[in-house]
Motif scaffolding. Structure first.
Motif, PDB file in Angstrom:
ATOM      1  N   TYR A   1      -5.626   8.926 -10.501  1.00 41.31           N
ATOM      2  CA  TYR A   1      -5.296   7.570 -10.977  1.00 41.31           C
ATOM      3  C   TYR A   1      -5.953   6.473 -10.147  1.00 41.31           C
ATOM      4  CZ  TYR A   1      -1.708   8.480 -14.543  1.00 41.31           C
ATOM      5  OH  TYR A   1      -1.047   8.824 -15.684  1.00 41.31           O
ATOM      6  N   CYS A   2      -6.376   6.786  -8.937  1.00 36.40           N
ATOM      7  CA  CYS A   2      -6.904   5.742  -8.062  1.00 36.40           C
ATOM      8  C   CYS A   2      -8.371   5.442  -8.390  1.00 36.40           C
ATOM      9  CB  CYS A   2      -6.777   6.153  -6.589  1.00 36.40           C
ATOM     10  SG  CYS A   2      -7.383   4.836  -5.518  1.00 36.40           S
ATOM     11  N   HIS A   3      -8.618   4.222  -8.864  1.00 36.35           N
ATOM     12  CA  HIS A   3      -9.977   3.820  -9.245  1.00 36.35           C
ATOM     13  C   HIS A   3     -10.801   3.395  -8.044  1.00 36.35           C
ATOM     14  CE1 HIS A   3      -9.364   2.967 -13.789  1.00 36.35           C
ATOM     15  NE2 HIS A   3      -8.715   4.043 -13.383  1.00 36.35           N
ATOM     16  N   TYR A   4     -10.166   3.317  -6.896  1.00 36.75           N
ATOM     17  CA  TYR A   4     -10.864   2.738  -5.730  1.00 36.75           C
ATOM     18  C   TYR A   4     -11.133   3.764  -4.631  1.00 36.75           C
ATOM     19  CZ  TYR A   4      -9.379  -1.400  -8.221  1.00 36.75           C
ATOM     20  OH  TYR A   4      -9.182  -2.333  -9.198  1.00 36.75           O
ATOM     21  N   ASN A   5     -10.980   5.036  -4.972  1.00 41.61           N
ATOM     22  CA  ASN A   5     -11.221   6.119  -3.991  1.00 41.61           C
ATOM     23  C   ASN A   5     -10.443   5.905  -2.696  1.00 41.61           C
ATOM     24  OD1 ASN A   5     -13.037   7.512  -5.650  1.00 41.61           O
ATOM     25  ND2 ASN A   5     -14.665   6.078  -5.063  1.00 41.61           N
ATOM     26  N   ALA A   6      -9.233   5.414  -2.837  1.00 41.91           N
ATOM     27  CA  ALA A   6      -8.443   5.110  -1.639  1.00 41.91           C
ATOM     28  C   ALA A   6      -7.517   6.260  -1.256  1.00 41.91           C
ATOM     29  CB  ALA A   6      -7.636   3.839  -1.859  1.00 41.91           C
ATOM     30  N   ILE A   7      -7.583   7.358  -2.018  1.00 42.21           N
ATOM     31  CA  ILE A   7      -6.774   8.533  -1.646  1.00 42.21           C
ATOM     32  C   ILE A   7      -7.716   9.704  -1.367  1.00 42.21           C
ATOM     33  CG2 ILE A   7      -5.079  10.233  -2.466  1.00 42.21           C
ATOM     34  CD1 ILE A   7      -3.643   7.920  -3.835  1.00 42.21           C
TER      35      ILE A   7
ATOM     36  N   VAL B   1       0.864  -1.193   0.000  1.00 38.67           N
ATOM     37  CA  VAL B   1       0.000   0.000   0.000  1.00 38.67           C
ATOM     38  C   VAL B   1       0.901   1.243   0.000  1.00 38.67           C
ATOM     39  CG1 VAL B   1      -2.007  -1.036   1.163  1.00 38.67           C
ATOM     40  CG2 VAL B   1      -0.212   0.019   2.529  1.00 38.67           C
ATOM     41  N   PRO B   2       0.400   2.340  -0.590  1.00 36.50           N
ATOM     42  CA  PRO B   2       1.256   3.526  -0.670  1.00 36.50           C
ATOM     43  C   PRO B   2       1.441   4.252   0.660  1.00 36.50           C
ATOM     44  CG  PRO B   2      -0.884   3.966  -1.649  1.00 36.50           C
ATOM     45  CD  PRO B   2      -0.883   2.510  -1.267  1.00 36.50           C
ATOM     46  N   VAL B   3       2.603   4.894   0.766  1.00 32.71           N
ATOM     47  CA  VAL B   3       2.886   5.767   1.909  1.00 32.71           C
ATOM     48  C   VAL B   3       3.271   7.113   1.290  1.00 32.71           C
ATOM     49  CG1 VAL B   3       4.366   6.151   3.916  1.00 32.71           C
ATOM     50  CG2 VAL B   3       3.812   3.808   3.209  1.00 32.71           C
TER      51      VAL B   3
ATOM     52  N   LEU C   1      -9.422   0.658   1.637  1.00 30.55           N
ATOM     53  CA  LEU C   1      -9.986   0.698   0.285  1.00 30.55           C
ATOM     54  C   LEU C   1      -8.933   0.403  -0.785  1.00 30.55           C
ATOM     55  CD1 LEU C   1     -12.301   3.873   0.406  1.00 30.55           C
ATOM     56  CD2 LEU C   1     -12.935   1.486   0.707  1.00 30.55           C
ATOM     57  N   CYS C   2      -7.669   0.451  -0.395  1.00 30.68           N
ATOM     58  CA  CYS C   2      -6.579   0.295  -1.367  1.00 30.68           C
ATOM     59  C   CYS C   2      -6.499  -1.140  -1.883  1.00 30.68           C
ATOM     60  CB  CYS C   2      -5.253   0.694  -0.715  1.00 30.68           C
ATOM     61  SG  CYS C   2      -3.842   0.414  -1.784  1.00 30.68           S
ATOM     62  N   HIS C   3      -6.403  -1.302  -3.200  1.00 29.58           N
ATOM     63  CA  HIS C   3      -6.275  -2.627  -3.827  1.00 29.58           C
ATOM     64  C   HIS C   3      -4.830  -2.951  -4.192  1.00 29.58           C
ATOM     65  CE1 HIS C   3     -10.567  -2.527  -3.899  1.00 29.58           C
ATOM     66  NE2 HIS C   3     -10.697  -3.578  -4.688  1.00 29.58           N
ATOM     67  N   GLY C   4      -3.903  -2.084  -3.799  1.00 27.45           N
ATOM     68  CA  GLY C   4      -2.481  -2.353  -4.047  1.00 27.45           C
ATOM     69  C   GLY C   4      -2.115  -2.391  -5.522  1.00 27.45           C
ATOM     70  N   CYS C   5      -2.836  -1.606  -6.351  1.00 26.38           N
ATOM     71  CA  CYS C   5      -2.591  -1.676  -7.799  1.00 26.38           C
ATOM     72  C   CYS C   5      -1.319  -0.950  -8.209  1.00 26.38           C
ATOM     73  CB  CYS C   5      -3.785  -1.114  -8.567  1.00 26.38           C
ATOM     74  SG  CYS C   5      -3.955   0.665  -8.367  1.00 26.38           S
ATOM     75  N   GLY C   6      -0.838  -0.018  -7.382  1.00 30.74           N
ATOM     76  CA  GLY C   6       0.418   0.681  -7.681  1.00 30.74           C
ATOM     77  C   GLY C   6       0.266   1.864  -8.613  1.00 30.74           C
ATOM     78  N   ALA C   7      -0.968   2.160  -9.062  1.00 35.81           N
ATOM     79  CA  ALA C   7      -1.160   3.243 -10.039  1.00 35.81           C
ATOM     80  C   ALA C   7      -0.726   4.593  -9.486  1.00 35.81           C
ATOM     81  CB  ALA C   7      -2.627   3.294 -10.470  1.00 35.81           C
ATOM     82  N   CYS C   8      -0.992   4.843  -8.207  1.00 34.84           N
ATOM     83  CA  CYS C   8      -0.647   6.148  -7.632  1.00 34.84           C
ATOM     84  C   CYS C   8       0.865   6.354  -7.599  1.00 34.84           C
ATOM     85  CB  CYS C   8      -1.257   6.300  -6.252  1.00 34.84           C
ATOM     86  SG  CYS C   8      -0.816   4.963  -5.136  1.00 34.84           S
ATOM     87  N   THR C   9       1.605   5.282  -7.359  1.00 35.29           N
ATOM     88  CA  THR C   9       3.067   5.384  -7.309  1.00 35.29           C
ATOM     89  C   THR C   9       3.596   5.778  -8.690  1.00 35.29           C
ATOM     90  OG1 THR C   9       2.927   3.558  -5.765  1.00 35.29           O
ATOM     91  CG2 THR C   9       5.125   4.135  -6.481  1.00 35.29           C
TER      92      THR C   9
HETATM   93  S1  SF4 Z   1      -2.239   1.476  -4.876  1.00 29.86           S
HETATM   94 FE1  SF4 Z   1      -3.967   1.669  -6.344  1.00 29.86          FE
HETATM   95  S2  SF4 Z   1      -5.747   1.392  -5.054  1.00 29.86           S
HETATM   96 FE2  SF4 Z   1      -4.078   1.821  -3.657  1.00 29.86          FE
HETATM   97  S3  SF4 Z   1      -4.175   4.006  -3.340  1.00 29.86           S
HETATM   98 FE3  SF4 Z   1      -2.734   3.656  -5.020  1.00 29.86          FE
HETATM   99  S4  SF4 Z   1      -3.976   3.845  -6.873  1.00 29.86           S
HETATM  100 FE4  SF4 Z   1      -5.396   3.591  -5.151  1.00 29.86          FE
END
Ligand code: SF4
Ligand code: SF4
Length: 296
Positions: A85-91, A68-70, A106-114
């Protein structure tokens, strides 16, 4: 017993309480008692209970995690790209107030935000989702338990890790999570054959229809075990005939069966004929799956 390639068999049902674990544990017990190298994976990660039926020594356990992002607020410019970029409203971000937070649940660990952050403000850390435990039983047989942490949004990653731990090269029985949502789909997707356990009642038929529909879309072969026969009506059997779904076994609605199960005992303790019935079930599955060297 005919020769066969190792099969992955999922034991599933549209809802909980239909006898799925009763079938999975008795089939597993029968196979290991007959020296058929088998693993049982309890994929019901929200409430695993197959272990209650076996004596086994914990051999291995490991945590299943997700990155998960920090966010480093000293480097963050509050540009909002990660939020977009976050499709899961986790930010959660409020640029005027210079507030940014990751909602880890809510984070799905997709890495898109990174990937989105061009300011090097995002790193990642592992977040525990659950645990996989492997128990050694008699001989070289094993029971693998997928156990999800309370509050985690989805057991899928823990279930996948449990199935992977069981490995290939031997028969694997998967006690699937109830329902037809993601955890069920992820489990049956890894199966060569799916056994649907149901009851001959209108509710049982309704759940069975949904499961069959899902399996048809997935092109998964399946058969049905009717549990608690004597309840309800004939509509379920008509459905099986219409859909050309094999009836693999019937388990009568009897107080002593429920009692034996509730005590954590096997059906063969009640009547040794159950062992033969479960061996016949396995044979039928091999035939239905077309893997036997003695195909019909
Ligand atoms: S890793 Fe994916 S789901 Fe998690 S906060 Fe970043 S963009 Fe959103
Ligand atoms: S993308 Fe990076 S800099 Fe922009 S708001 Fe997100 S963490 Fe901050």
């Amino acid at each position: 017993m005919t020769d066969h390639k190792p099969l992955k068999i999922a034991i599933a049902s549209g809802k909980g309480g239909t006898g799925k674990t009763l079938v999975a544990t008795n089939l597993f017990h029968t196979l290991i008692s007959n020296d058929i190298k088998t693993s049982l994976v309890d994929c019901d990660a929200e409430a695993p209970n197959a272990k209650l039926f076996f004596e086994g020594k914990l051999e291995k356990s490991f945590a299943v995690t997700q990155q998960v992002p920090v966010i480093d607020e000293n480097l963050c410019t509050y540009c909002g790209k990660c939020y977009e970029y976050c499709h899961y409203n986790a930010i959660f971000i409020l640029p005027p107030a210079r507030v940014i937070k990751v909602i880890e649940d809510l984070c799905h660990g997709c890495g898109a935000c990174t990937v989105a952050c061009k300011f090097g403000a995002i790193t990642e850390k592992p977040m525990p989702l659950g645990e996989v435990r492997r128990y050694a039983l008699e001989g070289s047989q094993s029971l693998v338990e997928s156990c999800m942490k309370t509050g985690v949004f989805s057991p899928v990653a823990v279930i996948k890790a449990g199935i992977k731990e069981a490995g290939n090269g031997q028969t694997v029985i998967m006690d699937a999570p109830p329902g037809t949502s993601c955890p069920f789909i992820q489990t049956v997707d890894r199966a060569d054959f799916v056994v649907l356990v149901t009851e001959p009642t209108p509710f049982g038929l309704s759940d069975l229809r949904q499961s069959v529909e899902t399996l048809k879309r997935m092109k998964k072969p399946c058969g049905v075990i009717v549990n608690r026969t004597g309840l309800g009506n004939h509509a379920l059997y008509d459905f099986l005939e219409q859909e050309d779904i094999p009836l693999l076994m019937e388990i009568p609605f009897e107080r002593n069966i429920a009692h034996t199960y509730a005590q954590g005992r096997k059906l063969k303790d009640l009547d040794p004929a159950w062992e033969t019935r479960f061996l016949n079930l396995f044979e039928k599955i091999i035939l239905e799956n077309g893997n036997s060297h003695h195909k019909r």
